[in-house]
Design an enzyme around this catalytic site. Structure first.
Site, PDB file in Angstrom:
ATOM      1  N   CYS A  45       0.836  -1.215   0.000  1.00 32.65           N
ATOM      2  CA  CYS A  45       0.000   0.000   0.000  1.00 32.65           C
ATOM      3  C   CYS A  45       0.865   1.258   0.000  1.00 32.65           C
ATOM      4  CB  CYS A  45      -0.911   0.018   1.215  1.00 32.65           C
ATOM      5  SG  CYS A  45      -2.014  -1.395   1.314  1.00 32.65           S
TER       6      CYS A  45
HETATM    7  C1  BEZ Z   1       0.575  -4.640   1.834  1.00 29.72           C
HETATM    8  O1  BEZ Z   1       0.044  -3.577   1.509  1.00 29.72           O
HETATM    9  O2  BEZ Z   1       1.772  -4.782   1.818  1.00 29.72           O
HETATM   10  C2  BEZ Z   1      -0.271  -5.816   2.226  1.00 29.72           C
HETATM   11  C3  BEZ Z   1      -1.482  -5.614   2.856  1.00 29.72           C
HETATM   12  C4  BEZ Z   1      -2.232  -6.732   3.241  1.00 29.72           C
HETATM   13  C5  BEZ Z   1      -1.745  -8.009   2.990  1.00 29.72           C
HETATM   14  C6  BEZ Z   1      -0.538  -8.198   2.329  1.00 29.72           C
HETATM   15  C7  BEZ Z   1       0.206  -7.084   1.953  1.00 29.72           C
END
Ligand code: BEZ
Length: 217
Positions: A45
């Site tokens: 994200c």
């Molecule tokens: C991420 O944004 O890195 C992420 C969020 C939820 C699960 C796996 C990765």
């Protein structure tokens, strides 16, 4: 009831990093990209929000406003914004909805309980100036999105709204396009496509991308 292409994007009022947002009023007259991500302080994200922020001139060129969402609160959003600025070479330059009460996530079906009960999936909604939903995309949590693809779809939507054309697989701005099969009148085709076309099949007619009309410039 899930949202489908052509539906009016549901309106909402929700807090964001840029204050309270009344969605339809906020985007008035513009295209919008509304996208959710699973959680604040997560690596994928973080890179996505940096990418979207760096593309600011591209959104502006296309008359698009972007808005992110996660089910975290404003305090988390504000703390995480500082990390994005530090790590992504750009500060956030668009609002992030603080959807702790899941009002918008539920309205837009961004929580897929068999993937996660608590977090939003990576949804994308492209919404046109008349508030119609024109694209829906859903990505899993571990896969970051390609925002160049979102821009490419917006280019296609804006072109095909204004000309009787469709865009082929992997099309990019400036490449040849397809004359819509419904257009049969040769005199009209000549007028609309003065550079001519190549009929690979009667239903597959390729022509150079039409020049923008005065209203598109
Ligand atoms: C991420 O944004 O890195 C992420 C969020 C939820 C699960 C796996 C990765």
């Amino acid at each position: 009831m899930s949202i489908r292409l052509g539906d009016i994007a549901p309106d909402f009022e929700q807090d964001s990093t840029e204050g309270k947002i009344n969605f339809h009023a906020w985007k008035e007259g513009k295209w919008a990209v509304l996208f959710s991500h699973p959680k604040d302080y997560t690596p994928v994200c973080t890179t996505e929000l940096g990418s979207v922020a760096r593309l600011k001139p591209e959104w502006e060129k296309r008359n698009v406003k972007v808005i992110g969402l996660s089910v975290d609160g404003l305090t988390d959003h504000q703390g995480w914004s500082a990390d994005i600025k530090e790590t992504q070479g750009t500060a956030l330059n668009f609002p992030l909805l603080a959807d702790g009460d899941k009002k918008v996530s539920d309205l837009y079906g961004m929580i897929h309980p068999n993937a996660s009960d608590t977090f939003t999936v990576r949804s994308v909604f492209i919404i046109d100036p008349a508030n119609k939903v024109r694209l829906l995309l859903t990505y899993p949590a571990a896969t970051g999105r390609n925002f160049q693809e979102i821009l490419r779809v917006i280019d296609s939507l804006q072109l095909t709204d204004n000309h009787k054309v469709a865009t082929p697989a992997n099309w990019k701005q400036g490449e040849d396009v397809i004359i819509v099969p419904a257009l049969k009148d040769e005199a009209q085709i000549k007028l609309l496509f003065p550079k001519g076309y190549k009929a690979v099949k009667p239903y597959l007619r390729i022509t150079p991308q039409p020049a923008p009309t005065a209203s598109e410039k």
